[in-house]
Design a protein around this motif. Structure first.
Motif, mmCIF file in Angstrom:
data_model
loop_
_atom_site.group_PDB
_atom_site.id
_atom_site.type_symbol
_atom_site.label_atom_id
_atom_site.label_comp_id
_atom_site.label_asym_id
_atom_site.label_seq_id
_atom_site.Cartn_x
_atom_site.Cartn_y
_atom_site.Cartn_z
ATOM 1 N N GLU A 1 -9.759 -3.461 6.252
ATOM 2 C CA GLU A 1 -10.939 -2.609 6.041
ATOM 3 C C GLU A 1 -10.648 -1.123 6.180
ATOM 4 N N ASN A 2 -9.608 -0.774 6.922
ATOM 5 C CA ASN A 2 -9.360 0.651 7.176
ATOM 6 C C ASN A 2 -8.165 1.254 6.462
ATOM 7 N N CYS A 3 -7.205 0.430 6.098
ATOM 8 C CA CYS A 3 -6.006 0.960 5.436
ATOM 9 C C CYS A 3 -6.413 1.667 4.143
ATOM 10 N N THR A 4 -5.865 2.867 3.949
ATOM 11 C CA THR A 4 -6.214 3.654 2.766
ATOM 12 C C THR A 4 -5.164 3.516 1.659
ATOM 13 N N SER A 5 -4.191 2.627 1.872
ATOM 14 C CA SER A 5 -3.109 2.410 0.907
ATOM 15 C C SER A 5 -2.285 3.671 0.664
ATOM 16 N N CYS A 6 -2.183 4.511 1.697
ATOM 17 C CA CYS A 6 -1.401 5.744 1.514
ATOM 18 C C CYS A 6 0.101 5.448 1.428
ATOM 19 N N LYS A 7 0.508 4.289 1.929
ATOM 20 C CA LYS A 7 1.896 3.798 1.864
ATOM 21 C C LYS A 7 2.889 4.583 2.710
ATOM 22 N N ARG A 8 2.394 5.402 3.634
ATOM 23 C CA ARG A 8 3.346 6.129 4.492
ATOM 24 C C ARG A 8 4.197 5.150 5.288
ATOM 25 N N CYS A 9 3.564 4.073 5.717
ATOM 26 C CA CYS A 9 4.292 3.079 6.529
ATOM 27 C C CYS A 9 5.370 2.372 5.710
ATOM 28 N N MET A 10 5.236 2.408 4.383
ATOM 29 C CA MET A 10 6.178 1.656 3.547
ATOM 30 C C MET A 10 7.463 2.419 3.254
ATOM 31 N N LYS A 11 7.386 3.729 3.435
ATOM 32 C CA LYS A 11 8.500 4.581 3.037
ATOM 33 C C LYS A 11 9.835 4.141 3.651
ATOM 34 N N ASP A 12 9.823 3.834 4.938
ATOM 35 C CA ASP A 12 11.080 3.461 5.615
ATOM 36 C C ASP A 12 11.145 1.992 5.993
ATOM 37 N N CYS A 13 10.244 1.190 5.482
ATOM 38 C CA CYS A 13 10.233 -0.215 5.888
ATOM 39 C C CYS A 13 10.585 -1.132 4.713
ATOM 40 N N LEU A 14 11.794 -1.642 4.760
ATOM 41 C CA LEU A 14 12.257 -2.527 3.681
ATOM 42 C C LEU A 14 11.433 -3.807 3.607
ATOM 43 N N PHE A 15 11.002 -4.265 4.765
ATOM 44 C CA PHE A 15 10.183 -5.478 4.809
ATOM 45 C C PHE A 15 8.894 -5.282 4.006
ATOM 46 N N LEU A 16 8.182 -4.179 4.288
ATOM 47 C CA LEU A 16 6.938 -3.938 3.547
ATOM 48 C C LEU A 16 7.236 -3.693 2.066
ATOM 49 N N GLN A 17 8.307 -2.965 1.795
ATOM 50 C CA GLN A 17 8.647 -2.703 0.386
ATOM 51 C C GLN A 17 8.930 -4.011 -0.350
ATOM 52 N N THR A 18 9.490 -4.975 0.363
ATOM 53 C CA THR A 18 9.849 -6.245 -0.281
ATOM 54 C C THR A 18 8.635 -7.147 -0.476
ATOM 55 N N TYR A 19 7.769 -7.172 0.543
ATOM 56 C CA TYR A 19 6.726 -8.191 0.518
ATOM 57 C C TYR A 19 5.323 -7.717 0.166
ATOM 58 N N CYS A 20 5.077 -6.423 0.137
ATOM 59 C CA CYS A 20 3.681 -6.070 -0.183
ATOM 60 C C CYS A 20 3.549 -4.867 -1.091
ATOM 61 N N GLU A 21 2.495 -4.914 -1.860
ATOM 62 C CA GLU A 21 2.164 -3.796 -2.743
ATOM 63 C C GLU A 21 1.664 -2.641 -1.876
ATOM 64 N N ASP A 22 0.786 -2.968 -0.949
ATOM 65 C CA ASP A 22 0.394 -2.074 0.136
ATOM 66 C C ASP A 22 -0.292 -2.920 1.210
ATOM 67 N N PRO A 23 -0.331 -2.422 2.463
ATOM 68 C CA PRO A 23 -0.861 -3.247 3.552
ATOM 69 C C PRO A 23 -2.324 -3.686 3.338
ATOM 70 N N GLN A 24 -3.119 -2.817 2.727
ATOM 71 C CA GLN A 24 -4.521 -3.202 2.506
ATOM 72 C C GLN A 24 -4.590 -4.482 1.665
ATOM 73 N N LYS A 25 -3.834 -4.495 0.578
ATOM 74 C CA LYS A 25 -3.839 -5.662 -0.319
ATOM 75 C C LYS A 25 -3.251 -6.885 0.399
ATOM 76 N N MET A 26 -2.174 -6.654 1.157
ATOM 77 C CA MET A 26 -1.528 -7.780 1.846
ATOM 78 C C MET A 26 -2.477 -8.428 2.863
ATOM 79 N N PHE A 27 -3.176 -7.595 3.618
ATOM 80 C CA PHE A 27 -4.056 -8.175 4.642
ATOM 81 C C PHE A 27 -5.321 -8.768 4.027
ATOM 82 N N HIS A 28 -5.753 -8.245 2.899
ATOM 83 C CA HIS A 28 -6.862 -8.916 2.178
ATOM 84 C C HIS A 28 -6.396 -10.291 1.719
#
Ligand code: SF4
Ligand code: SF4
Length: 119
Positions: A16-43
């Motif tokens: 509900e709160n993630c704005t899909s800014c993707k700052r968290c994805m910049k240095d995280c290979l795990f997120l880059q591999t498994y999600c388009e963005d955290p908002q979509k993944m948690f939905h």
């Protein structure tokens, strides 16, 4: 798979709160591999769950929370998912062949030692 209320609440806060800014994805290979963005993944988690490999692939390093403008706790949500999964015996249940290998390789049948006293 039934997730605990705590896990679902954690996932809802992120979805509900993630704005899909993707700052968290910049240095995280795990997120880059498994999600388009955290908002979509948690939905997706709330709608249909996630494959166990996903929460088990997060290193729980906490960097995402440090860089997130909203300090969303992705690591805590993945850890909560793992705690629920392990209660259900997952992912070990999906690794039956590994379990069988472990059983066989420690079985007396396959681990007999020739002590030189066999006639
Ligand atoms: S805690 Fe997990 S999601 Fe967050 S940066 Fe570390 S590996 Fe990536
Ligand atoms: S940094 Fe925070 S708000 Fe931005 S995409 Fe990641 S979790 Fe969402």
């Amino acid at each position: 798979m039934d997730y605990s209320e705590k896990t679902i609440e954690m996932a809802q806060i992120i979805a509900e709160n993630c704005t899909s800014c993707k700052r968290c994805m910049k240095d995280c290979l795990f997120l880059q591999t498994y999600c388009e963005d955290p908002q979509k993944m948690f939905h997706r988690f709330l709608e249909e769950g996630l494959e166990p490999i996903i929460p088990y692939s997060c290193m729980l390093c906490g960097r995402c929370t440090v860089v997130c403008p909203l300090k969303l706790k992705l690591d805590e949500a993945f850890l909560a998912m793992r705690q629920d999964l392990i209660k259900e015996g997952l992912p070990l249940k999906q690794l039956k062949s590994v379990e069988m290998h472990q059983k066989l390789s420690t079985s007396k049948v396959f681990s007999a030692v020739n002590r030189g006293d066999m006639k």
